[in-house]
Write a protein that holds these residues in place. Structure first.
Motif, PDB file in Angstrom:
ATOM      1  N   GLU A   1      19.115   0.171  10.562  1.00 57.31           N
ATOM      2  CA  GLU A   1      19.306  -0.970   9.659  1.00 57.31           C
ATOM      3  C   GLU A   1      18.011  -1.763   9.521  1.00 57.31           C
ATOM      4  OE1 GLU A   1      22.029  -5.053   9.322  1.00 57.31           O
ATOM      5  OE2 GLU A   1      22.576  -3.461  10.748  1.00 57.31           O
ATOM      6  N   GLN A   2      17.319  -1.973  10.637  1.00 59.34           N
ATOM      7  CA  GLN A   2      16.042  -2.691  10.588  1.00 59.34           C
ATOM      8  C   GLN A   2      15.028  -1.961   9.710  1.00 59.34           C
ATOM      9  OE1 GLN A   2      14.379  -3.999  14.359  1.00 59.34           O
ATOM     10  NE2 GLN A   2      16.398  -3.937  15.315  1.00 59.34           N
ATOM     11  N   ALA A   3      14.965  -0.646   9.901  1.00 55.10           N
ATOM     12  CA  ALA A   3      13.989   0.151   9.140  1.00 55.10           C
ATOM     13  C   ALA A   3      14.273   0.087   7.652  1.00 55.10           C
ATOM     14  CB  ALA A   3      14.019   1.597   9.627  1.00 55.10           C
ATOM     15  N   GLU A   4      15.543   0.240   7.300  1.00 57.52           N
ATOM     16  CA  GLU A   4      15.907   0.242   5.880  1.00 57.52           C
ATOM     17  C   GLU A   4      15.563  -1.083   5.213  1.00 57.52           C
ATOM     18  OE1 GLU A   4      19.825   1.077   3.021  1.00 57.52           O
ATOM     19  OE2 GLU A   4      20.001   1.138   5.208  1.00 57.52           O
ATOM     20  N   LYS A   5      15.922  -2.190   5.858  1.00 58.19           N
ATOM     21  CA  LYS A   5      15.675  -3.494   5.247  1.00 58.19           C
ATOM     22  C   LYS A   5      14.196  -3.861   5.255  1.00 58.19           C
ATOM     23  CE  LYS A   5      17.339  -8.220   4.984  1.00 58.19           C
ATOM     24  NZ  LYS A   5      18.308  -9.222   5.507  1.00 58.19           N
ATOM     25  N   THR A   6      13.498  -3.540   6.341  1.00 53.95           N
ATOM     26  CA  THR A   6      12.071  -3.874   6.437  1.00 53.95           C
ATOM     27  C   THR A   6      11.267  -3.168   5.355  1.00 53.95           C
ATOM     28  OG1 THR A   6      12.240  -4.217   8.827  1.00 53.95           O
ATOM     29  CG2 THR A   6      10.039  -3.854   7.933  1.00 53.95           C
ATOM     30  N   VAL A   7      11.489  -1.892   5.192  1.00 58.67           N
ATOM     31  CA  VAL A   7      10.770  -1.137   4.157  1.00 58.67           C
ATOM     32  C   VAL A   7      11.211  -1.591   2.765  1.00 58.67           C
ATOM     33  CG1 VAL A   7      10.342   1.160   3.191  1.00 58.67           C
ATOM     34  CG2 VAL A   7      10.367   0.825   5.677  1.00 58.67           C
ATOM     35  N   ALA A   8      12.510  -1.894   2.622  1.00 62.77           N
ATOM     36  CA  ALA A   8      13.022  -2.336   1.322  1.00 62.77           C
ATOM     37  C   ALA A   8      12.345  -3.625   0.862  1.00 62.77           C
ATOM     38  CB  ALA A   8      14.535  -2.537   1.396  1.00 62.77           C
ATOM     39  N   VAL A   9      12.131  -4.556   1.800  1.00 64.38           N
ATOM     40  CA  VAL A   9      11.500  -5.829   1.436  1.00 64.38           C
ATOM     41  C   VAL A   9       9.979  -5.709   1.389  1.00 64.38           C
ATOM     42  CG1 VAL A   9      11.140  -8.231   2.123  1.00 64.38           C
ATOM     43  CG2 VAL A   9      13.408  -7.200   2.356  1.00 64.38           C
ATOM     44  N   ASN A  10       9.388  -5.265   2.494  1.00 60.79           N
ATOM     45  CA  ASN A  10       7.933  -5.313   2.621  1.00 60.79           C
ATOM     46  C   ASN A  10       7.205  -4.360   1.686  1.00 60.79           C
ATOM     47  OD1 ASN A  10       8.668  -7.037   4.649  1.00 60.79           O
ATOM     48  ND2 ASN A  10       7.703  -5.895   6.304  1.00 60.79           N
ATOM     49  N   TYR A  11       7.776  -3.176   1.488  1.00 60.28           N
ATOM     50  CA  TYR A  11       7.118  -2.221   0.589  1.00 60.28           C
ATOM     51  C   TYR A  11       7.726  -2.244  -0.814  1.00 60.28           C
ATOM     52  CZ  TYR A  11       5.319   1.915  -1.652  1.00 60.28           C
ATOM     53  OH  TYR A  11       4.727   2.759  -2.565  1.00 60.28           O
ATOM     54  N   PHE A  12       9.020  -1.935  -0.891  1.00 61.88           N
ATOM     55  CA  PHE A  12       9.622  -1.809  -2.217  1.00 61.88           C
ATOM     56  C   PHE A  12       9.771  -3.158  -2.920  1.00 61.88           C
ATOM     57  CE2 PHE A  12      10.922   2.261  -0.332  1.00 61.88           C
ATOM     58  CZ  PHE A  12      10.470   3.117  -1.326  1.00 61.88           C
ATOM     59  N   GLY A  13       9.944  -4.248  -2.151  1.00 61.76           N
ATOM     60  CA  GLY A  13       9.966  -5.563  -2.768  1.00 61.76           C
ATOM     61  C   GLY A  13       8.617  -5.925  -3.360  1.00 61.76           C
ATOM     62  N   THR A  14       7.560  -5.643  -2.611  1.00 62.38           N
ATOM     63  CA  THR A  14       6.201  -5.874  -3.122  1.00 62.38           C
ATOM     64  C   THR A  14       5.941  -5.032  -4.361  1.00 62.38           C
ATOM     65  OG1 THR A  14       5.357  -6.434  -0.918  1.00 62.38           O
ATOM     66  CG2 THR A  14       3.743  -5.707  -2.560  1.00 62.38           C
ATOM     67  N   LEU A  15       6.347  -3.769  -4.307  1.00 64.12           N
ATOM     68  CA  LEU A  15       6.181  -2.889  -5.462  1.00 64.12           C
ATOM     69  C   LEU A  15       6.961  -3.415  -6.663  1.00 64.12           C
ATOM     70  CD1 LEU A  15       5.116  -0.253  -6.689  1.00 64.12           C
ATOM     71  CD2 LEU A  15       7.106   0.916  -5.698  1.00 64.12           C
TER      72      LEU A  15
END
Length: 256
Positions: free
Chosen positions: A104-118
């Motif tokens: 869950e941490q991995a999914e949300k962290t990547v979703a915000v930090n990478y895909f949110g930035t993108l």
């Protein structure tokens, strides 16, 4: 087109983002947007800066919410028509004792930090004016060497890497942001007509913020130093910069 210059800082109601807004209000010849996911906290941060004599603008922006990003884009298009400085600061990091599962941490962290930035970049890049500057806030965790697998490091450093692409979700997300910076600069360099846009990533240092549980030795103003340097002064493109403003080889085998 409006002659007024515009700067935007995501996730800037506190910490490094707040200090970047404050620094831009001091030094940037134009208007500065403080943005925040939480409306109340964002407005409180703006009030605090106004009490210090600054005049930031405010707009709600949640980089994980497409509707919020679209609404902000429409606002900028309608009111200002363009952006001159974009600082992608918004990010999350789970604490060591967080109860959520690693998945869950991995999914949300990547979703915000990478895909949110993108997501923000895809929305706002068409609004960047000639000579605009983009600063992606990465981390020492965003250095390529932090990926333990040589095969995966090779994929991240491949010159043909595209936007679609350890044991720390935060590391993976920030390495992704650093790699995204290289990709974005490559695409801007190929633009016709060319807007002469620069994109750089930066490790702001180990700063005393909520994200570090206030363990960092640097003040938020010290953490804002390199981002402000890239926003206002540096003549760099597609680079990875350390908190003391010196250039670091992102592909190198060791950290400074």
């Amino acid at each position: 087109m409006s002659a007024e210059k515009i700067a935007v800082v995501t996730g800037s109601n506190k910490g490094i983002g707040y200090a970047i807004v404050k620094g831009l209000c001091e030094k940037f010849n134009g208007s500065v947007y403080l943005t925040a996911r939480d409306l109340k906290r964002g407005e409180e941060a703006v009030t605090k800066l106004k009490e210090l004599g600054f005049k930031p603008l405010f707009h709600q922006l949640d980089i994980s919410d497409q509707a919020s990003v679209d609404k902000f884009k429409k606002h900028i298009q309608t009111v200002h028509e363009g952006i001159d400085v974009l600082v992608n600061n918004a990010a999350i990091a789970y604490k060591m004792d967080a109860p959520e599962s690693f998945g869950e941490q991995a999914e949300k962290t990547v979703a915000v930090n990478y895909f949110g930035t993108l997501r923000v970049c895809e929305a706002l890049f068409p609004l960047l004016r000639t000579n605009a500057r983009v600063v992606n806030i990465s981390s020492s965790a965003g250095h390529l060497h932090r990926i333990p697998s040589a095969d995966i490091r090779a994929k991240f450093s491949n010159a043909d890497l595209t936007e679609g692409w350890g044991n720390s979700a935060y590391v993976v997300s920030k390495v992704g942001v650093s790699a995204l910076t290289v990709i974005q600069q490559r695409l801007f360099d190929k633009e016709v007509p060319n807007r002469n846009i620069s994109v750089n990533s930066v490790h702001p240092g180990y700063v005393d913020t909520d994200m570090t549980s206030h363990k960092g030795p640097l003040t938020i103003e010290q953490g804002a130093k390199a981002p402000l340097y890239l926003s206002l002064e540096a003549n760099l493109k597609g680079k990875y910069v350390w908190f003391d403003c010196h250039l670091v080889d992102w592909y190198g085998e060791t950290l400074p």
